[in-house]
Design an enzyme around this catalytic site. Structure first.
Site, mmCIF file in Angstrom:
data_model
loop_
_atom_site.group_PDB
_atom_site.id
_atom_site.type_symbol
_atom_site.label_atom_id
_atom_site.label_comp_id
_atom_site.label_asym_id
_atom_site.label_seq_id
_atom_site.Cartn_x
_atom_site.Cartn_y
_atom_site.Cartn_z
ATOM 1 N N GLY A 29 43.043 56.482 2.274
ATOM 2 C CA GLY A 29 42.186 57.528 2.823
ATOM 3 C C GLY A 29 40.732 57.114 2.731
ATOM 4 N N GLY A 30 40.486 55.829 2.996
ATOM 5 C CA GLY A 30 39.171 55.236 2.745
ATOM 6 C C GLY A 30 38.111 55.479 3.786
ATOM 7 N N GLY A 31 38.386 56.284 4.810
ATOM 8 C CA GLY A 31 37.356 56.642 5.791
ATOM 9 C C GLY A 31 36.795 55.436 6.508
ATOM 10 N N SER A 72 49.099 57.094 8.284
ATOM 11 C CA SER A 72 49.004 58.228 7.371
ATOM 12 C C SER A 72 49.294 57.778 5.947
ATOM 13 C CB SER A 72 50.013 59.311 7.775
ATOM 14 O OG SER A 72 50.132 60.288 6.751
ATOM 15 N N PHE A 73 48.583 58.384 4.975
ATOM 16 C CA PHE A 73 48.904 58.050 3.586
ATOM 17 C C PHE A 73 50.111 58.821 3.065
ATOM 18 C CE2 PHE A 73 44.722 60.522 2.990
ATOM 19 C CZ PHE A 73 45.322 61.759 3.101
ATOM 20 N N HIS A 108 41.752 66.482 -3.622
ATOM 21 C CA HIS A 108 41.316 67.889 -3.584
ATOM 22 C C HIS A 108 41.409 68.499 -2.180
ATOM 23 C CE1 HIS A 108 36.758 67.625 -2.390
ATOM 24 N NE2 HIS A 108 37.470 66.746 -1.728
#
Length: 347
Positions: A188-190, A238-239, A257
């Site tokens: 999810g490293g953008g 997707s993670f 979060h």
């Protein structure tokens, strides 16, 4: 139309008393007016010489009468000045809305981007309180992550906002010793801004960003522009699916979060599976969980629910999620700017 100002009844007195107490908490006019001004780039245009209503309306694509009413309201609130009738200037407060201001407030408030729409989502707050479900879909027509996937401009501004704040980014990087890493996988490293800084701290390591395809493409562009030679790769997926193998450190920064407990455990379990018995899972979350600012925690906790169904958590809550995902928390560290860094391995 009459208002309580038109009479001297007890009800009028009660209204005034209540208004004095509640006004700063319930006014939506000024907050939305400021966001409209930011979206229209009024500070930039006025600073660039478009100080008259006629010129400013032409350059901003707005109605002159409506624009003048907007600006006069903001002038009365201390935002902008009216030097002479119909001519406006940028004061110290309005300067915060300039596109090049280091605070980045213009982007935070832009109603065409993620920052402004994040706030507009709160018009659906009643739905969230009644149902326990995010308001985003009610307000914008599709769930949060699907909406970003379908709206490239908003998704791009979301990615940019997540990568903004260089001091904050470096603070997160400094929360862990990367020196012994050989392959760091940022889940999810953008756009890759975090991984780029990590690779500078670990000059012999390789890095991989994992994110959805559209974001992954932005990560490729970012990393290519930052002269990191061939030490990186980007995977568009997707993670929630099986993660790339071969990493010795799997990082999830400000990701968990965003999600409910069930989904958060799934993400961490995917990291645990990929890391195996020899790897590490490094979970990094932000100041809210430190417990030293109850107001920030409460606001962010509500924001996460309204937007995507996520939640802020305590250190103990995150440790419980890790355990449910098959991980053991070896240590936690608090950084100077309030990140909490969890070093985890297979339990």
């Amino acid at each position: 139309m009459s208002t309580p100002d038109d009479d001297r009844t007890p009800e009028s007195s009660a209204w005034h008393s209540a208004w004095k107490i509640l006004a700063t908490r319930i006014d939506l006019v000024t907050p939305m007016a400021i966001r409209a001004a930011a979206t229209l780039r009024l500070a930039d245009l006025i600073a660039g010489g478009a100080d008259s209503i006629e010129v400013l309306a032409g350059r901003s694509g707005t109605d002159p009468d409506a624009l003048s009413r907007l600006l006069r309201h903001l002038v009365c609130q201390g935002v902008f000045v009216e030097s002479q009738p119909g001519r406006f200037g940028v004061n110290d407060v309005a300067a915060l809305l300039l596109s090049d201001h280091p605070s980045g407030m213009k982007n935070m408030l832009d109603l065409d981007g993620f920052g402004g729409r994040m706030d507009v989502a709160f018009t659906g707050l009643l739905h969230t309180v009644r149902t326990g479900q995010p308001a985003w879909e009610t307000v914008f027509g599709s769930p949060f992550w699907e909406y970003l996937a379908d709206n490239e401009n908003v998704a791009s501004s979301f990615d940019a906002m997540m990568a903004s704040g260089n001091d904050y980014l470096l603070d997160a990087v400094g929360g862990y010793d990367w020196s012994s890493a050989s392959h760091i996988i940022d889940v999810g490293g953008g756009t890759g801004a975090f991984l780029a800084e990590v690779l500078r701290e670990a000059p012999t390591a390789r890095g991989t960003v994992v994110d959805l395809p559209a974001t992954a493409e932005r990560a490729r562009q970012f990393l290519a522009e930052h002269a990191l030679t061939d030490r990186w790769e980007v995977v568009g997926q997707s993670f929630f699916d099986l993660l790339p193998s071969g990493g010795d450190i799997y990082v999830v920064r400000r990701v968990v979060h965003d999600w409910s407990d069930v989904e958060a455990i799934t993400i961490l379990r995917r990291c645990a599976e990929a890391a195996g018995s020899a790897g590490r899972v490094v979970m990094i979350e932000s100041r809210g969980i430190a417990g030293d600012d109850p107001a920030m925690f409460a606001e962010m906790n509500l924001r996460m629910l309204v937007l995507a169904g996520g939640r802020e958590r305590s250190v103990e809550d995150y440790a419980a999620l890790a355990a449910a995902a098959g991980l053991r928390v070896n240590s936690t560290r608090t950084t100077p700017l309030g990140h909490i860094v969890f070093d985890c391995s297979a339990s």
